[in-house]
Design a protein around this motif. Structure first.
Motif, PDB file in Angstrom:
ATOM      1  N   ASP A  93       0.829  -1.219   0.000  1.00 10.83           N
ATOM      2  CA  ASP A  93       0.000   0.000   0.000  1.00 10.83           C
ATOM      3  C   ASP A  93       0.858   1.260   0.000  1.00 10.83           C
ATOM      4  OD1 ASP A  93      -2.107  -1.623   0.258  1.00 10.83           O
ATOM      5  OD2 ASP A  93      -2.670  -1.026   2.285  1.00 10.83           O
ATOM      6  N   LEU A  94       1.860   1.223   0.886  1.00 12.59           N
ATOM      7  CA  LEU A  94       2.666   2.421   1.108  1.00 12.59           C
ATOM      8  C   LEU A  94       3.415   2.821  -0.165  1.00 12.59           C
ATOM      9  CD1 LEU A  94       3.656   4.484   3.158  1.00 12.59           C
ATOM     10  CD2 LEU A  94       5.554   2.966   3.644  1.00 12.59           C
ATOM     11  N   VAL A 232     -14.666   8.861   0.901  1.00 12.48           N
ATOM     12  CA  VAL A 232     -14.810   8.029   2.098  1.00 12.48           C
ATOM     13  C   VAL A 232     -16.252   8.029   2.597  1.00 12.48           C
ATOM     14  CG1 VAL A 232     -14.230   7.905   4.533  1.00 12.48           C
ATOM     15  CG2 VAL A 232     -12.432   8.143   2.843  1.00 12.48           C
ATOM     16  N   MET A 272     -17.126  12.800   8.333  1.00 14.61           N
ATOM     17  CA  MET A 272     -16.287  11.740   7.752  1.00 14.61           C
ATOM     18  C   MET A 272     -15.825  10.766   8.827  1.00 14.61           C
ATOM     19  SD  MET A 272     -12.653  12.308   5.901  1.00 14.61           S
ATOM     20  CE  MET A 272     -11.468  11.024   5.576  1.00 14.61           C
ATOM     21  N   LEU A 276     -16.830   6.750   9.166  1.00 17.53           N
ATOM     22  CA  LEU A 276     -15.836   5.678   9.237  1.00 17.53           C
ATOM     23  C   LEU A 276     -16.005   4.836  10.493  1.00 17.53           C
ATOM     24  CD1 LEU A 276     -12.605   7.420   7.959  1.00 17.53           C
ATOM     25  CD2 LEU A 276     -13.665   5.399   7.010  1.00 17.53           C
ATOM     26  N   VAL A 277     -16.207   5.521  11.622  1.00 15.00           N
ATOM     27  CA  VAL A 277     -16.292   4.784  12.885  1.00 15.00           C
ATOM     28  C   VAL A 277     -17.574   3.961  12.933  1.00 15.00           C
ATOM     29  CG1 VAL A 277     -16.519   5.019  15.372  1.00 15.00           C
ATOM     30  CG2 VAL A 277     -14.833   6.380  14.142  1.00 15.00           C
ATOM     31  N   SER A 280     -17.230   0.916  10.998  1.00 13.11           N
ATOM     32  CA  SER A 280     -16.370  -0.085  11.627  1.00 13.11           C
ATOM     33  C   SER A 280     -17.125  -0.865  12.694  1.00 13.11           C
ATOM     34  CB  SER A 280     -15.148   0.589  12.252  1.00 13.11           C
ATOM     35  OG  SER A 280     -15.502   1.199  13.475  1.00 13.11           O
ATOM     36  N   ARG A 283     -18.455  -4.246  11.585  1.00 18.30           N
ATOM     37  CA  ARG A 283     -17.565  -5.340  11.231  1.00 18.30           C
ATOM     38  C   ARG A 283     -17.105  -6.107  12.458  1.00 18.30           C
ATOM     39  NH1 ARG A 283     -13.527  -2.088   8.266  1.00 18.30           N
ATOM     40  NH2 ARG A 283     -14.892  -0.694   7.151  1.00 18.30           N
ATOM     41  N   ILE A 286     -11.550  -7.645  14.342  1.00 22.24           N
ATOM     42  CA  ILE A 286     -10.465  -7.151  13.508  1.00 22.24           C
ATOM     43  C   ILE A 286     -10.782  -7.543  12.084  1.00 22.24           C
ATOM     44  CG2 ILE A 286      -8.109  -6.755  14.319  1.00 22.24           C
ATOM     45  CD1 ILE A 286      -8.166  -9.862  14.860  1.00 22.24           C
ATOM     46  N   SER A 287     -10.835  -6.568  11.244  1.00 20.49           N
ATOM     47  CA  SER A 287     -11.089  -6.902   9.851  1.00 20.49           C
ATOM     48  C   SER A 287      -9.856  -6.559   9.063  1.00 20.49           C
ATOM     49  CB  SER A 287     -12.288  -6.118   9.342  1.00 20.49           C
ATOM     50  OG  SER A 287     -12.238  -4.806   9.810  1.00 20.49           O
TER      51      SER A 287
ATOM     52  N   VAL B  57      -0.241   2.829   8.302  1.00 26.50           N
ATOM     53  CA  VAL B  57       0.165   3.977   7.482  1.00 26.50           C
ATOM     54  C   VAL B  57      -0.746   5.151   7.831  1.00 26.50           C
ATOM     55  CG1 VAL B  57       0.458   4.866   5.163  1.00 26.50           C
ATOM     56  CG2 VAL B  57       0.960   2.479   5.643  1.00 26.50           C
ATOM     57  N   LEU B 104     -10.013   5.997  18.203  1.00 24.09           N
ATOM     58  CA  LEU B 104     -10.932   5.950  17.062  1.00 24.09           C
ATOM     59  C   LEU B 104     -10.305   5.210  15.884  1.00 24.09           C
ATOM     60  CD1 LEU B 104     -12.439   9.543  16.832  1.00 24.09           C
ATOM     61  CD2 LEU B 104     -13.620   7.435  17.452  1.00 24.09           C
ATOM     62  N   ARG B 107      -9.759   1.288  15.211  1.00 21.00           N
ATOM     63  CA  ARG B 107     -10.920   0.471  14.849  1.00 21.00           C
ATOM     64  C   ARG B 107     -10.878   0.099  13.373  1.00 21.00           C
ATOM     65  NH1 ARG B 107     -14.484   0.938  18.914  1.00 21.00           N
ATOM     66  NH2 ARG B 107     -15.912  -0.281  17.663  1.00 21.00           N
ATOM     67  N   LEU B 108     -10.053   0.823  12.600  1.00 22.36           N
ATOM     68  CA  LEU B 108     -10.037   0.624  11.152  1.00 22.36           C
ATOM     69  C   LEU B 108      -8.675   0.108  10.714  1.00 22.36           C
ATOM     70  CD1 LEU B 108     -11.697   4.007  10.246  1.00 22.36           C
ATOM     71  CD2 LEU B 108     -12.811   1.799  10.421  1.00 22.36           C
ATOM     72  N   THR B 109      -8.641  -0.403   9.484  1.00 19.60           N
ATOM     73  CA  THR B 109      -7.372  -0.906   8.966  1.00 19.60           C
ATOM     74  C   THR B 109      -7.115  -0.331   7.578  1.00 19.60           C
ATOM     75  OG1 THR B 109      -8.584  -2.802   8.144  1.00 19.60           O
ATOM     76  CG2 THR B 109      -7.405  -3.094  10.208  1.00 19.60           C
ATOM     77  N   HIS B 110      -5.854  -0.480   7.153  1.00 21.81           N
ATOM     78  CA  HIS B 110      -5.453  -0.112   5.801  1.00 21.81           C
ATOM     79  C   HIS B 110      -5.869   1.309   5.415  1.00 21.81           C
ATOM     80  CE1 HIS B 110      -3.872  -4.048   4.757  1.00 21.81           C
ATOM     81  NE2 HIS B 110      -4.752  -4.451   5.622  1.00 21.81           N
ATOM     82  N   ILE B 111      -6.462   1.420   4.235  1.00 26.56           N
ATOM     83  CA  ILE B 111      -6.736   2.747   3.701  1.00 26.56           C
ATOM     84  C   ILE B 111      -7.767   3.471   4.563  1.00 26.56           C
ATOM     85  CG2 ILE B 111      -8.539   2.056   2.066  1.00 26.56           C
ATOM     86  CD1 ILE B 111      -5.711   4.556   1.515  1.00 26.56           C
ATOM     87  N   TYR B 112      -8.643   2.732   5.205  1.00 23.77           N
ATOM     88  CA  TYR B 112      -9.642   3.375   6.057  1.00 23.77           C
ATOM     89  C   TYR B 112      -8.986   3.979   7.297  1.00 23.77           C
ATOM     90  CZ  TYR B 112     -12.916   1.143   2.965  1.00 23.77           C
ATOM     91  OH  TYR B 112     -13.602   0.769   1.845  1.00 23.77           O
ATOM     92  N   MET B 115      -7.371   7.148   6.105  1.00 18.42           N
ATOM     93  CA  MET B 115      -8.338   8.221   5.878  1.00 18.42           C
ATOM     94  C   MET B 115      -8.825   8.827   7.194  1.00 18.42           C
ATOM     95  SD  MET B 115      -8.796   8.896   2.820  1.00 18.42           S
ATOM     96  CE  MET B 115      -7.810   8.271   1.494  1.00 18.42           C
ATOM     97  N   LEU B 116      -9.028   7.971   8.201  1.00 19.71           N
ATOM     98  CA  LEU B 116      -9.502   8.507   9.478  1.00 19.71           C
ATOM     99  C   LEU B 116      -8.412   9.341  10.153  1.00 19.71           C
ATOM    100  CD1 LEU B 116     -11.867   8.744  11.313  1.00 19.71           C
ATOM    101  CD2 LEU B 116     -11.244   6.624  12.436  1.00 19.71           C
ATOM    102  N   PRO B 190      -2.582  -9.509  12.432  1.00 26.79           N
ATOM    103  CA  PRO B 190      -3.478  -9.197  13.545  1.00 26.79           C
ATOM    104  C   PRO B 190      -4.284 -10.405  14.030  1.00 26.79           C
ATOM    105  CG  PRO B 190      -4.104  -8.002  11.554  1.00 26.79           C
ATOM    106  CD  PRO B 190      -2.817  -8.677  11.269  1.00 26.79           C
ATOM    107  N   HIS B 191      -4.679 -11.251  13.100  1.00 27.47           N
ATOM    108  CA  HIS B 191      -5.507 -12.393  13.506  1.00 27.47           C
ATOM    109  C   HIS B 191      -4.714 -13.384  14.346  1.00 27.47           C
ATOM    110  CE1 HIS B 191      -8.987 -11.230  11.147  1.00 27.47           C
ATOM    111  NE2 HIS B 191      -8.136 -10.851  10.203  1.00 27.47           N
ATOM    112  N   PRO B 200      -5.423  -6.769  19.652  1.00 26.12           N
ATOM    113  CA  PRO B 200      -4.783  -5.974  18.598  1.00 26.12           C
ATOM    114  C   PRO B 200      -5.033  -4.481  18.739  1.00 26.12           C
ATOM    115  CG  PRO B 200      -5.839  -7.895  17.675  1.00 26.12           C
ATOM    116  CD  PRO B 200      -6.230  -7.855  19.115  1.00 26.12           C
ATOM    117  N   ARG B 201      -6.267  -4.112  19.039  1.00 29.89           N
ATOM    118  CA  ARG B 201      -6.559  -2.684  19.107  1.00 29.89           C
ATOM    119  C   ARG B 201      -5.830  -1.996  20.244  1.00 29.89           C
ATOM    120  NH1 ARG B 201     -13.021  -2.529  17.867  1.00 29.89           N
ATOM    121  NH2 ARG B 201     -12.853  -2.977  15.644  1.00 29.89           N
TER     122      ARG B 201
END
Lengths: 288, 318
Positions: A93-94, A232, A272, A276-277, A280, A283, A286-287, B57, B104, B107-112, B115-116, B190-191, B200-201
């Motif tokens: 990704d990076l 987003v 935004m 997002l939150v 989440s 889900r 951990i996704s 990231v 906050l 709670r999200l991974t990768h691109i999300y 973005m947060l 993480p899993h 993990p969080r």
């Protein structure tokens, strides 16, 4: 009030044009194109450059300058995709992010070298600079035209996505790229054309929106941040989501200027973050 | 704890001390430049820690840099607190911000996630920009203190190098600790880490707070260095700078942030002096780095056998 409403709608429409390219590119290639704001900025500068060459501030010269700028930006995107981006699909990704960041830096410097670091302004076509009187309120004609152009682009996009073979392929590729490849479709060709079309849309938005405000080399990061917000909120990869989000963000900005001038921008980012939150929460723990 | 490890610790201390002492002998111009390099090295290292070890990231790392700067500047300029207290409050503000935003964002991974973090830093930027009664808005906070507390450039450079060295030593300590291994485990898988009993969080939150606090220290030092604070310190531009440094330096090495900061700040200073297109040069270097040696300078050094301190990956753990 009606004027602010139109303001918000027009700004939302411009945001949609740029965000649609971003979300289209992400949906197919999974690349988050940080340079999308830079392409928007480039579109604005190209329109500024081309308009006098195409005959001054008539509607025809403005329209052709906008179209030509968008095409040039689309071609640049195509070259970038074929020469560089193509090598790093599937990489970290990076690294993908950094490649597009590199384009941000390069374009910013190129724009500064060619057009300088000062604000420039793109003139409105003379015959569109008036206002339209509807009821008791005057609405700027150019905004109405820009909004209408946006509608035309949306109609085109929807018809292509719905009714053509290319649209079917694109929708299929957004859902499952591997399966489309198995069907014998040349993926490289899809990726290149989607990237070019996305860049075309960014250039179109930049050129079309250029007369609304000052154009300078700092436009790139301002715009990309707003485009990210729209994408987003609408859901990455979703065109209809991007449209709703863009118009909402535009309205919040347009109306916010009257009712809560200091809070409007913060409010957009809070929305935004909330979107997002909240997403989440649906889900698992951990996704990935 | 192997011999090599202890040796590298002494080497690190000696090099840092040597650098700090060397600062005292430089000319004022070079000392100012060295200070900026050192501050940016800390900032980039904190982001590099988050990316390389935590697998996160962040697009919003400037939030903590800005909070560090404004935590200090507001305390000194508006609350009239003594400077030593203000200096402590800067990083503390950043740490608090990291707890809030981190909770906050993890709670999200990768691109999300990215973005947060971007949204969080833009909130900080906008608040700093809009609350002009307190922050001075676009004009920033200026003229509330003598830059560098009135210290000479050389002494402040030595001080900065010493503090940055301590912070980076602390970060190295974290990386090698059980906590650091947990952060890496969660960053990579993480899993599986969850299956091993880690949360993990929580682990990611701790990593965010560590990185945020260190970025806050960098922000405070920068604010003291300049004697001012501007909303841009929390802007996307600073985040991009740091991301570029991390990538040029190397996304696999512990010292990637340091190398990256040195190269980036020097390029920015000297290339822009020689000819104006330094961003073009950086952009081309980035493309070259990604396409030719994606592990950056630190990875290149490691490949050439010049550096043993690169990131311990699964197979070659110290």
């Amino acid at each position: 009030m009606a004027a602010q409403l139109l303001n918000g709608l027009t700004e939302g429409m411009m945001l949609f044009l740029i965000a649609s390219g971003l979300t289209l590119i992400f949906g197919i290639t999974r690349i988050v194109n940080f340079a999308h704001g830079s392409l928007y900025m480039l579109g604005a500068f190209l329109a500024y450059h081309l308009m006098p060459m195409l005959g001054g501030s008539t509607v025809a010269s403005f329209a052709s300058a906008v179209l030509l700028s968008a095409i040039l930006v689309g071609l640049l995107g195509l070259v970038f995709e074929v020469l560089i981006l193509r090598r790093i699909y599937g990489a970290d990704d990076l690294l993908q992010l950094i490649i597009t960041l590199a384009l941000v830096l390069i374009l910013r410097d190129v724009v500064k070298a060619i057009w300088g670091a000062n604000d420039i302004s793109v003139p409105m076509p003379a015959s569109l600079s008036g206002a339209l009187q509807i009821g008791g309120t005057f609405l700027p004609l150019f905004q109405i035209v820009a909004f209408a152009v946006g509608l035309v682009v949306i109609t085109l996009m929807v018809s292509i996505m719905r009714f053509t073979r290319a649209g079917v392929l694109l929708r299929a590729a957004t859902d499952d790229r591997g399966m489309v490849a198995l069907l014998g479709i040349n993926q490289a060709w899809i990726f290149s054309s989607v990237f070019a079309v996305g860049c075309f849309l960014a250039g179109l938005a930049g050129a079309l929106a250029a007369p609304f405000g000052n154009v300078n080399y700092l436009l790139d990061t301002n715009i990309i941040v707003m485009a990210f917000v729209v994408v987003v909120i609408g859901g990455l990869g979703s065109l209809s989501g991007a449209l709703i989000a863009a118009l909402s963000v535009g309205m919040v900005k347009g109306l916010g200027v009257i009712y809560f001038p200091r809070l409007s921008t913060v409010l957009i980012f809070l929305i935004m973050a909330a979107v997002l939150v909240i997403r989440s929460l649906g889900r698992g723990a951990i996704s990935k | 704890m192997s011999f090599e490890h202890v040796q590298s610790r002494w080497l690190f201390a000696a090099v840092s001390l040597g650098l700090a002492v060397a600062m005292l002998m430089l000319g004022p111009g070079i000392a100012l430049l060295a200070t900026e390099v050192a501050i940016m090295a800390l900032f980039a290292s904190s982001l590099g820690f988050l990316i390389n070890y935590g697998g996160m990231v962040s697009f919003g790392h400037a939030a903590y840099f800005g909070l560090g700067a404004y935590g200090f500047a507001l305390a000194a300029a508006k609350l009239g607190l003594p400077l030593w207290l203000a200096v402590v409050l800067g990083p503390l503000t950043a740490a608090l911000g990291a707890v809030l935003f981190g909770a906050l964002c993890v709670r999200l991974t990768h691109i999300y996630f990215a973005m947060l973090t971007l949204a969080c830093s833009e909130i900080v930027f906008t608040v700093l920009f809009q609350a002009y009664d307190y922050t001075g808005g676009d004009n920033g906070l200026t003229n509330f203190m003598a830059p560098r507390f009135g210290l000479s450039p050389q002494i402040y450079a030595a001080l900065t190098v010493a503090i940055v060295a301590l912070c980076i030593a602390f970060l190295a300590r974290i990386v090698r600790s059980p906590l650091g291994l947990a952060i890496q485990a969660v960053g990579e898988e993480p899993h599986r880490a969850a299956a091993l009993g880690f949360s993990p969080r929580l682990v990611q939150l701790v990593a965010c707070v560590i990185a945020g606090t260190l970025a806050g220290i960098a922000g405070t030092m920068y604010s003291v260095f300049q004697g001012n604070a501007f909303p841009d310190y929390a802007g996307v531009g600073i985040t991009i700078d740091a991301l570029v440094m991390v990538v040029i330096g190397g996304v696999k090495g512990f010292y990637g942030g340091v190398f990256g900061a040195i190269i980036y700040v020097l390029l920015k200073t000297f290339v822009s002096r020689a000819f104006t297109h330094w961003e073009l040069v950086i952009g081309l270097i980035l493309i070259a780095v990604v396409l030719i040696f994606p592990t950056g300078i630190a990875g290149l050094l490691q490949k050439l056998g010049l550096s043993r301190t690169a990131r311990p990956s699964g197979e070659q753990h110290p």
